[in-house]
Design an enzyme around this catalytic site. Structure first.
Site, mmCIF file in Angstrom:
data_model
loop_
_atom_site.group_PDB
_atom_site.id
_atom_site.type_symbol
_atom_site.label_atom_id
_atom_site.label_comp_id
_atom_site.label_asym_id
_atom_site.label_seq_id
_atom_site.Cartn_x
_atom_site.Cartn_y
_atom_site.Cartn_z
ATOM 1 N N ASP A 307 -20.553 -33.034 -0.487
ATOM 2 C CA ASP A 307 -19.598 -32.818 -1.565
ATOM 3 C C ASP A 307 -18.510 -31.823 -1.155
ATOM 4 O O ASP A 307 -18.758 -30.906 -0.378
ATOM 5 C CB ASP A 307 -20.327 -32.270 -2.802
ATOM 6 C CG ASP A 307 -19.386 -32.016 -3.963
ATOM 7 O OD1 ASP A 307 -18.882 -33.003 -4.531
ATOM 8 O OD2 ASP A 307 -19.142 -30.844 -4.277
ATOM 9 N N GLU A 362 -17.073 -36.715 1.079
ATOM 10 C CA GLU A 362 -16.199 -36.784 -0.085
ATOM 11 C C GLU A 362 -14.929 -36.001 0.246
ATOM 12 O O GLU A 362 -14.852 -34.789 0.062
ATOM 13 C CB GLU A 362 -16.883 -36.188 -1.322
ATOM 14 C CG GLU A 362 -16.070 -36.413 -2.593
ATOM 15 C CD GLU A 362 -16.043 -35.230 -3.544
ATOM 16 O OE1 GLU A 362 -15.730 -35.433 -4.725
ATOM 17 O OE2 GLU A 362 -16.308 -34.097 -3.104
#
Length: 650
Positions: A307, A362
């Protein structure tokens, strides 16, 4: 730089393998004689003590000894009956004496289990050492060639307005995922986070599986059962930042403003209100790399979705910065080389130790070589999320009438990716479902979903249009958008409304923090029709493998007709986005000559369509080149059809 880092690890720590298994020496370890060994890194501390239920919360009876490089150690012998001094499932605290003369209470950064009592705000460190820990039975499945990801959150995995459990997910959600044809689960919000409404992105305990869903053993069983179904499981790992919590987080563990993080201002993320790691620190590398190994070894995860990569890659963290694709945006002093080397090191170690490990980045910036091998100078990720695609679909539905859709721009967005760097395509993820935005289904059908989703009443124009576009958008994204596909739980059947976790602003309500799978069990509702299409879309891909094939050849993107035609993996995809026209005898280009059959038709009655096409009809090519293909044929188009060449038909 990476090579130098690996050589340093080999020299100083006896190898990468030992260094990245530091969870076997830090925190608390039970030795063969049942003594307990405790070890922490607290470079700014004046003294460390251990307290807990085992010693009646005595703050001074168990002092740590100070070692080199800011490390502290403590050994506690077993009880007279030779059992460990600290019982399983009892509470502990590290007492830190700071240089300022303060006494503070902390949870070990290496804590494997933390819980919160119902009326408490702060999480407690609970010693986890069960007499009979769960043992995985099933081997990891092989790495899928075509990655079809079901993005899931355990806590919302039930129709009931409460926090759902690992056991509920195992028994009720896993079978649905298997039936839908997904071969990978991406699990969100597993690493412990004190604030539930953070969606799992404000981590407080990095080695602890969230106790709000159940025990560590119940998570292990959940992963094991997924493996038995042939489904790989990825962890949504958050190494880009950490919660600012002090009493139950990493922040100020040793009483300083740094320790695991850079000192402010570099060590603070202004938008996220969180702390930023010091990736140049030897002990931070130990902590984070061991964290990756821990989840792979202890819980048998098959990889990670990293992330917040954009925040890590740049000193500006992507704040107030746009990315046009100009290489000057990616190579310069704005790049955080320490973070970049950490990501390269992570991927190098993971893929060396676990050849089938899957890592997904991401990143919204489009950093070149993000998904090229470390040996080639890349960062080593297997996939990146194609984050522009869901943004494009939401923009279209928000701003444009059907007749204003720019077909060429849609195709450009779906195909605009760096060759040789694999992308995960998705029409929507959890981001679009959160409060403040709406799912695709809700953008398309809005309040009519409350009154007109029943098959017992005539289908309204809004529901008709919404269901057809819901299917077409997803299949177009699936077929054209990348080398993998992702769906967020519930969106496959057009889950109504939005996601909103209990918080002060909604009176701590769980009404929107759940997934209403019960809607699928009501045969008279149309949700099951969207579910059936999503299932058959995945099963068709599983059969023909277009995600693992070369990028599609787009032979038509007709603005007037609103038609898109492309072929991939010997499957011909034909989409008609015209708001009020079907087409008879529409010429499309194909490469392979011969007979073609319909394999998937979004207009079938079972998918909530009108059944306007005859599936017994065969389509034959003519030796007439068309739109860059060697042959062509005439077809009838209502919404979307997939045609396969006869040699592809079982």
């Amino acid at each position: 730089m990476l090579r130098k880092q690996v050589l340093l690890l080999e020299e100083a720590e006896g190898g990468v393998d030992q260094f990245t298994r530091s969870y076997r020496s830090f925190g608390v370890q039970r030795l063969p004689d049942n003594s307990l060994f405790f070890k922490e890194w607290a470079p700014a501390a004046e003294a460390l003590f251990l307290t807990g239920e085992f010693n009646g919360w005595d703050k001074f009876s168990c002092p740590y000894s100070k070692k080199e490089f800011g490390k502290w150690e403590l050994t506690i012998p077993p009880k007279p009956d030779n059992s460990p001094a600290v019982d399983h499932h009892t509470k502990l605290k590290v007492v830190v004496h700071t240089k300022d003369g303060d006494r503070i209470y902390r949870i070990s950064p290496w804590a494997k289990y933390v819980t919160r009592e119902e009326k408490s705000v702060i999480y407690d460190w609970v010693h986890w050492d069960p007499p009979q820990p769960y043992v995985h039975i099933h081997p990891r499945p092989k790495k899928p060639k075509s990655l079809r990801i079901y993005e899931a959150h355990v806590g919302i995995g039930s129709p009931e307005p409460k926090i759902a459990s690992y056991k509920n997910f195992t028994h009720n959600v896993l079978p649905r995922i298997k039936d839908l044809g997904y071969n990978c689960i991406q699990l969100m919000a597993i690493m412990e986070h004190a604030y539930y409404a953070s969606f799992g992105y404000q981590i407080t305990s990095f080695f602890a599986a969230s106790s709000r869903y159940g025990t560590p053993d119940e998570l292990k069983e959940m992963v094991d059962v997924a493996h038995s179904m042939g489904i790989v499981v990825l962890l949504d790992v958050v190494h880009s930042h950490a919660s600012k919590n002090t009493e139950d987080g990493l922040n100020a563990f040793d009483g300083s403003d740094s320790c695991f993080f850079h000192s402010p201002p570099r060590g603070e993320h202004t938008l996220w209100d969180s702390r930023l790691f010091n990736y140049a620190s030897w002990e931070v590398l130990r902590f984070l790399l061991s964290n990756l190994r821990w989840w792979m070894e202890e819980y048998c995860f098959d990889g990670f979705r990293f992330d917040g990569i954009t925040s890590m890659l740049y000193h500006h963290h992507g704040i107030g910065t746009g990315f046009s694709g100009d290489y000057n945006e990616y190579f310069g002093l704005q790049v955080d080389e320490e973070s970049l080397v950490y990501l390269m090191l992570s991927n190098h170690i993971l893929h060396s130790l676990y050849p089938d490990c899957i890592t997904i980045a991401e990143d919204v910036s489009g950093m070149p070589a993000l998904c090229r091998r470390v040996e080639e100078g890349g960062l080593g990720f297997d996939y990146r999320l194609a984050m522009a695609i869901p943004d494009k679909w939401i923009q279209i539905l928000k701003e444009l009438k059907d007749e204003e859709w720019d077909i060429g721009n849609i195709v450009f967005t779906l195909t605009n990716r760096r060759y040789g760097e694999k992308c995960i395509a998705y029409a929507e993820s959890h981001d679009q479902a959160l409060v403040g935005d709406k799912t695709l289904a809700f953008w398309l059908m809005d309040k009519e979903m409350y009154t007109n989703m029943s098959t017992l009443v005539p289908m309204s124009h809004i529901i008709d249009r919404g269901m057809q576009l819901h299917k077409m958008i997803r299949l177009l994204t699936h077929g054209l958008g990348g080398e993998g596909y992702l769906n967020f739980m519930g969106n496959e059947f057009g889950h109504p409304e939005w996601l909103d976790f209990p918080r002060e602003g909604n009176n701590q309500s769980y009404h929107y923090a759940r997934r209403q799978f019960n809607l699928l069990d009501m045969d008279h509702l149309r949700y099951c029709q969207l579910y059936a299409f999503d299932r058959d879309m995945n099963r068709t891909e599983d059969k023909y493998g277009w995600l693992a094939a070369q990028p599609a050849y787009v032979s038509a993107k007709h603005e007037g007709d609103k038609v898109i035609v492309f072929d991939r993996a010997n499957v011909l995809f034909i989409f008609n986005f015209h708001p009020n026209k079907s087409f008879q005898d529409y010429r499309v280009g194909v490469e392979a000559p011969g007979k073609y059959k319909i394999k998937l038709d979004s207009d079938e009655v079972q998918y909530g369509g009108h059944g306007r096409l005859d599936h017994n009809t065969d389509f034959f090519t003519e030796p007439q080149p068309f739109n860059g293909r060697s042959n062509s044929m005439l077809v009838n188009i209502s919404n979307t059809i997939l045609l396969t060449h006869q040699s592809n038909i079982d």
